[in-house]
Write a protein that holds these residues in place. Sequence first.
Motif: not given
Length: 350
Positions: A234-256
Amino acid sequence: MRRGLKISLVTLTGAALTLSASACGGKKAETGGGGDDKKTLKVGLAFDIGGRGDQSFNDSAAAGLDRVKKDLNIQTEEISAKPDEPDADKESRLRLLATKGYNPIIGVGFAYTNSINKVAKAFPNTKFLVVDADQCKVEGTNVLGACFSEEQGSFLVGAAAALKSKTGTIGFIGGVNVPLIHKFQAGYEAGAKAAKPGIKVLPAKYLTEPPNFDGFKNPALGTEAAKGQLDKNADVIYHAAGGAGIGVINTVGAAKKLAIGVDSDQYNLPAVAPVKEQILTSMVKRVDLSVFDFVESVSKGTFQAGTKKYDLSNDGVGYATSGGKVDDIKAKLDQFKADIVSGKIKVPTK
């Protein structure tokens, strides 16, 4: 930076937040008056799990409360929920606010629905709002439920995900496996397939199952789930996870790769600053508007019980353009929006 504000119920007993919402002077009206031009309002708001500072759902409610203070010149009080608390605790919190003269009172999150329905019966002169009313249903002549067409906003960011994906594979991560979050998933998948029929949408990953609601507040859970979907191309990931989604964004972003935020425009959040340029868009849910609209209606004496829908037709949901990454596809997204508003496209909720 998290700055969840936790105020004990005891401290509320000494609060004396009274300021006339009327432009003209006059005697103080009784608490709970809905049609009087001269009355004193004390607004009480109870946050969902995560509280002010979750950089998502609760912070959107907080923005609405801040606007109430600034634009309506009304003082407010706020308290936070405790993790995994029973409904009885929510009821006690709401009853204390009502007993101390807070009116109107706001419960942020579907978990407050049953508690507000009960407490409102005991305080018929107090006006209540449930943000995200469960199944868009509330009870009583003094209760309003704010409901959102999350599936419509999610359709648009799903279309954006499909149009921007280079691998042809995208993902969705939900915080807690509940019907409300299913709406985000359903809209996202429908939008992706409408924009690019051949797109591959990975099976949705839910971080926790009720009654465990850590999936809305634990970034570590979002991090692990994001790694799993990145490993599946997956190269685009959408989260609907409130505060837990910060972990999603940072992980996806770090992977470019590209992340999609939720509830508020998450592009400028301090917690994701190092990877902000990897945020494609966010599905914006105007919780702030629902809070402000409600308090304003009570202050003006125009409150109406029942439910109020926030959708694409009244810009109650939408998508963010910060960062400019959807500028080149904005015309397509806006056409989808127009087709949904007109009824040409029916967005599923399951």
